[in-house]
Design a protein around this motif. Structure first.
Motif, PDB file in Angstrom:
ATOM      1  N   PRO A  96       0.999  -1.127   0.144  1.00 37.83           N
ATOM      2  CA  PRO A  96      -0.006  -0.006  -0.006  1.00 37.83           C
ATOM      3  C   PRO A  96       0.943   1.467  -0.199  1.00 37.83           C
ATOM      4  N   LEU A  97       2.090   1.180   0.275  1.00 41.89           N
ATOM      5  CA  LEU A  97       2.948   2.394   0.387  1.00 41.89           C
ATOM      6  C   LEU A  97       3.659   2.876  -0.844  1.00 41.89           C
ATOM      7  N   LEU A  98       3.732   1.820  -1.688  1.00 41.31           N
ATOM      8  CA  LEU A  98       4.217   1.998  -3.201  1.00 41.31           C
ATOM      9  C   LEU A  98       3.266   2.443  -4.171  1.00 41.31           C
ATOM     10  N   PRO A  99       3.395   3.581  -4.773  1.00 38.78           N
ATOM     11  CA  PRO A  99       2.674   4.136  -5.740  1.00 38.78           C
ATOM     12  C   PRO A  99       2.504   3.406  -7.107  1.00 38.78           C
ATOM     13  N   ASP A 100       1.546   3.484  -7.769  1.00 33.37           N
ATOM     14  CA  ASP A 100       1.544   2.529  -9.101  1.00 33.37           C
ATOM     15  C   ASP A 100       2.212   3.503 -10.435  1.00 33.37           C
ATOM     16  N   TYR A 101       2.341   4.829  -9.930  1.00 32.62           N
ATOM     17  CA  TYR A 101       3.015   5.773 -11.072  1.00 32.62           C
ATOM     18  C   TYR A 101       3.656   6.524 -10.242  1.00 32.62           C
ATOM     19  N   PRO A 102       4.969   7.329 -10.713  1.00 33.43           N
ATOM     20  CA  PRO A 102       5.706   8.352  -9.932  1.00 33.43           C
ATOM     21  C   PRO A 102       4.818   9.458  -9.389  1.00 33.43           C
ATOM     22  N   LEU A 103       4.076  10.038 -10.462  1.00 38.26           N
ATOM     23  CA  LEU A 103       3.203  11.232 -10.082  1.00 38.26           C
ATOM     24  C   LEU A 103       1.954  10.990  -9.727  1.00 38.26           C
ATOM     25  N   GLN A 104       1.420   9.832  -9.423  1.00 43.24           N
ATOM     26  CA  GLN A 104       0.033   9.171  -9.042  1.00 43.24           C
ATOM     27  C   GLN A 104      -0.332  10.159  -7.624  1.00 43.24           C
ATOM     28  N   ARG A 105       0.588  10.089  -6.734  1.00 45.02           N
ATOM     29  CA  ARG A 105       0.304  10.758  -5.519  1.00 45.02           C
ATOM     30  C   ARG A 105       1.366  11.283  -4.824  1.00 45.02           C
ATOM     31  N   ALA A 106       1.572  11.878  -3.731  1.00 49.18           N
ATOM     32  CA  ALA A 106       2.540  12.357  -2.864  1.00 49.18           C
ATOM     33  C   ALA A 106       3.203  11.113  -2.458  1.00 49.18           C
ATOM     34  N   SER A 107       4.580  11.177  -2.640  1.00 51.59           N
ATOM     35  CA  SER A 107       5.380  10.000  -1.792  1.00 51.59           C
ATOM     36  C   SER A 107       6.056  10.587  -0.531  1.00 51.59           C
ATOM     37  N   TYR A 108       6.245   9.731   0.207  1.00 51.76           N
ATOM     38  CA  TYR A 108       6.937  10.147   1.439  1.00 51.76           C
ATOM     39  C   TYR A 108       8.267   9.763   1.526  1.00 51.76           C
ATOM     40  N   PHE A 109       8.647   8.919   0.439  1.00 50.39           N
ATOM     41  CA  PHE A 109       9.938   8.442   0.345  1.00 50.39           C
ATOM     42  C   PHE A 109      10.740   9.351  -0.674  1.00 50.39           C
ATOM     43  N   PHE A 110      10.205   9.824  -1.714  1.00 53.09           N
ATOM     44  CA  PHE A 110      10.920  10.530  -2.851  1.00 53.09           C
ATOM     45  C   PHE A 110      10.564  11.986  -2.886  1.00 53.09           C
ATOM     46  N   ALA A 111      11.503  12.727  -3.065  1.00 57.73           N
ATOM     47  CA  ALA A 111      11.323  14.016  -3.109  1.00 57.73           C
ATOM     48  C   ALA A 111      10.637  14.357  -4.580  1.00 57.73           C
ATOM     49  N   HIS A 112      10.031  15.535  -4.811  1.00 57.72           N
ATOM     50  CA  HIS A 112       9.265  15.659  -5.874  1.00 57.72           C
ATOM     51  C   HIS A 112       9.996  15.521  -7.191  1.00 57.72           C
ATOM     52  N   GLU A 113      11.313  16.301  -6.843  1.00 53.05           N
ATOM     53  CA  GLU A 113      12.192  16.225  -8.184  1.00 53.05           C
ATOM     54  C   GLU A 113      12.543  14.766  -8.834  1.00 53.05           C
ATOM     55  N   HIS A 114      12.638  13.818  -7.690  1.00 54.31           N
ATOM     56  CA  HIS A 114      12.938  12.335  -8.044  1.00 54.31           C
ATOM     57  C   HIS A 114      11.801  11.914  -8.653  1.00 54.31           C
TER      58      HIS A 114
END
Length: 93
Positions: free
Chosen positions: A47-65
């Motif tokens: 549940p913590l892993l997004p399906d696509y990079p920009l699908q939702r805000a990620s706690y693990f990756f910066a927006h630039e990544h």
């Protein structure tokens, strides 16, 4: 590296203590226990892993990544190679 260290310790404990339990050899217990641990961790992390990079805000990756990953996915889908044609890995594709 950390997984290798703990994996060996867990394996040693299982091999030493589980031989013959429930009529199974220790190596079968090793696969059963380590496989069960892997499945449980995978189910907890899914549940913590997004399906696509920009699908939702990620706690693990910066927006630039996330933007960088999105860019590379779009390049790959367009058929644009980002590999170095002089590298050995490019020749093995």
């Amino acid at each position: 590296m950390l997984a290798s260290a703990f994996g060996g310790l867990i394996a040693a404990g299982i091999i030493a203590c589980m031989e013959g339990k429930a009529g199974r050899p220790a190596w079968e217990w090793l696969f059963i226990i380590e496989g069960s641990i892997t499945v449980v961790i995978a189910l907890l992390v899914m549940p913590l892993l997004p399906d696509y990079p920009l699908q939702r805000a990620s706690y693990f990756f910066a927006h630039e990544h996330q933007l960088y990953a999105e860019y590379h996915i779009r390049q790959e889908n367009a058929g644009i190679s980002d590999g170095d044609p002089d590298s050995i890995s490019w020749g093995l594709k």
